[in-house]
Design a protein around this motif. Structure first.
Motif, short mmCIF file in Angstrom:
data_model
loop_
_atom_site.label_atom_id
_atom_site.label_comp_id
_atom_site.label_asym_id
_atom_site.label_seq_id
_atom_site.Cartn_x
_atom_site.Cartn_y
_atom_site.Cartn_z
N GLY A 91 -7.27 -0.52 -5.60
CA GLY A 91 -8.22 -0.31 -6.69
C GLY A 91 -8.60 1.13 -6.94
O GLY A 91 -9.60 1.40 -7.61
N THR A 92 -7.79 2.07 -6.44
CA THR A 92 -8.10 3.48 -6.63
C THR A 92 -7.18 4.11 -7.67
O THR A 92 -6.11 3.58 -7.98
N LEU A 93 -7.61 5.27 -8.18
CA LEU A 93 -6.85 5.98 -9.20
C LEU A 93 -7.14 7.47 -9.03
O LEU A 93 -8.29 7.85 -8.79
N PRO A 94 -6.11 8.34 -9.14
CA PRO A 94 -6.38 9.79 -9.04
C PRO A 94 -7.45 10.21 -10.03
O PRO A 94 -7.46 9.78 -11.20
N GLY A 95 -8.35 11.05 -9.57
CA GLY A 95 -9.49 11.44 -10.39
C GLY A 95 -9.12 12.04 -11.73
O GLY A 95 -9.74 11.73 -12.75
N GLU A 96 -8.10 12.89 -11.77
CA GLU A 96 -7.73 13.53 -13.03
C GLU A 96 -7.19 12.53 -14.04
O GLU A 96 -7.41 12.65 -15.25
N VAL A 97 -6.49 11.50 -13.53
CA VAL A 97 -5.98 10.46 -14.43
C VAL A 97 -7.13 9.63 -14.95
O VAL A 97 -7.22 9.32 -16.15
N ARG A 98 -8.03 9.24 -14.05
CA ARG A 98 -9.20 8.44 -14.47
C ARG A 98 -10.02 9.20 -15.51
O ARG A 98 -10.40 8.64 -16.55
N ASP A 99 -10.28 10.47 -15.25
CA ASP A 99 -11.11 11.24 -16.18
C ASP A 99 -10.44 11.37 -17.55
O ASP A 99 -11.12 11.30 -18.59
N ALA A 100 -9.12 11.55 -17.57
CA ALA A 100 -8.41 11.69 -18.84
C ALA A 100 -8.45 10.39 -19.64
O ALA A 100 -8.62 10.41 -20.87
N LEU A 101 -8.31 9.26 -18.95
CA LEU A 101 -8.37 7.96 -19.64
C LEU A 101 -9.77 7.69 -20.17
O LEU A 101 -9.94 7.24 -21.31
N VAL A 102 -10.77 7.93 -19.34
CA VAL A 102 -12.16 7.69 -19.76
C VAL A 102 -12.52 8.58 -20.94
O VAL A 102 -13.16 8.14 -21.90
N ALA A 103 -12.08 9.84 -20.91
CA ALA A 103 -12.38 10.76 -22.02
C ALA A 103 -11.69 10.31 -23.30
O ALA A 103 -12.28 10.38 -24.39
#
Length: 324
Positions: A91-103
């Protein structure tokens, strides 16, 4: 926003991650690059992006031409399926990928996943409290990792407005064509489907493709009675007769049966009859009425009702799909 920019090429960014399912990457690139207007001009601009080289599950490494900044400019972001990595393991995801998707989601981009790509969206928190689809075979894993998502493992895709998710593999084609149809109308979608040599629309959902094997026989509990019932599906079998065969009271039999199968005896019997009807539709030329009788469902009308309720398609449509 997308309709107001109808004259521009819609910008699509496809995010690739380690464990990539190659088919799920090929599907949106092929479908959206095949979508053209009446003059033959492409309607979408597609770019593949990521944080660097990714290892595909099929044994090769792919280097995307663009980095994550493309997610900040795209009108639609698509995440293909993955078969390894944090989103499908813990259930984890690299922070930079998560932030880009959320943005991207926050500024109004349309977010799309194919197959297990839904796990990436779920790991980013984008599916919390929302309906979503993914491959039925991954239901125990992904459903367990993200219980806050309203998973539907029977449909080909879910369109929840700004976030769309598809079931496994070929269902990505259905979702991509649905998006083309929503953006540009049925004529463009049909023309795109013809160019890709696929049907523009499929009846039903992925429920018709789910394997539902009979529980393994171990000779204990209610299993001998289940085997006895399977030998006489065409005959009327009552709950009392099933309990009598098992030498139990109806109440005790029902409790043991539910503990062993997760279903009531009546639910289980109906499921087995529908499964038997599916086999007959796939493997014989029997008329639908005869299939219904042999499966113990009585009539073609009853068979149609039960097949619609369980797998979403009529007997004749199912036979067209699976009969060689």
């Amino acid at each position: 926003m997308r309709k107001n920019r109808a004259m521009e090429k819609h910008r699509i960014a496809i995010l690739v991650l380690d464990g990539l399912v190659p088919f799920d990457l090929g599907t949106p690139t092929q479908v959206f690059l095949s979508a053209r207007d009446e003059s033959g001009q492409r309607l979408y601009r597609v770019k593949v992006c990521g944080t660097g080289p990714v290892h595909a599950e099929s044994g090769f490494t792919l280097t995307p031409d663009h980095d994550l900044s493309e997610l900040g400019r795209a009108d639609t972001v698509i995440v293909p399926g993955i078969h390894q990595g944090g989103p499908v393991t813990d259930g984890t995801l690299p922070g930079e990928v998560r932030d880009a998707l959320v943005a991207a989601a926050a500024r109004g981009a349309r977010i799309v996943s194919i197959c297990t790509g839904a796990s990436v969206l779920a790991a980013a928190g984008l599916l919390d409290g929302r309906p979503a689809a993914t491959h039925w075979a991954w239901a125990p894993v992904i459903g367990g990792l993200y219980p806050q998502v309203k998973w539907d493992f029977d449909v080909l895709f879910v369109d929840d407005g700004d976030i769309l998710t598809s079931a496994g593999v070929g269902a990505g084609v259905d979702l991509c064509l649905h998006i083309v149809r929503s953006d540009h109308g049925a004529a463009v979608a049909n023309r795109t489907a013809r160019r890709c040599v696929v049907p523009p629309w499929r009846d039903g959902g992925q429920a018709q493709y789910i394997e539902r094997p009979v529980p393994a026989a171990d000779g204990a509990g209610t299993e001998p009675t289940r085997a006895w019932v399977l030998d006489r599906l065409a005959e009327p079998v009552t709950l009392e007769e099933m309990a009598g065969h098992a030498r139990m009271s109806v109440r005790t039999f029902t409790r043991h049966f539910r503990d062993e199968t997760g279903l009531s005896p009546r639910q289980w019997l109906l499921r087995q009859r529908v499964e038997h009807a599916r086999i007959l539709l796939e493997s014989t030329d029997l008329a639908v009425e005869a299939v219904a009788r042999r499966a113990g469902l009585g009539s073609a009308t009853a068979l149609r009702q039960h097949m619609h309720a369980t797998i979403g398609v009529a007997p004749t449509a199912y036979r067209r799909t699976f009969r060689h």
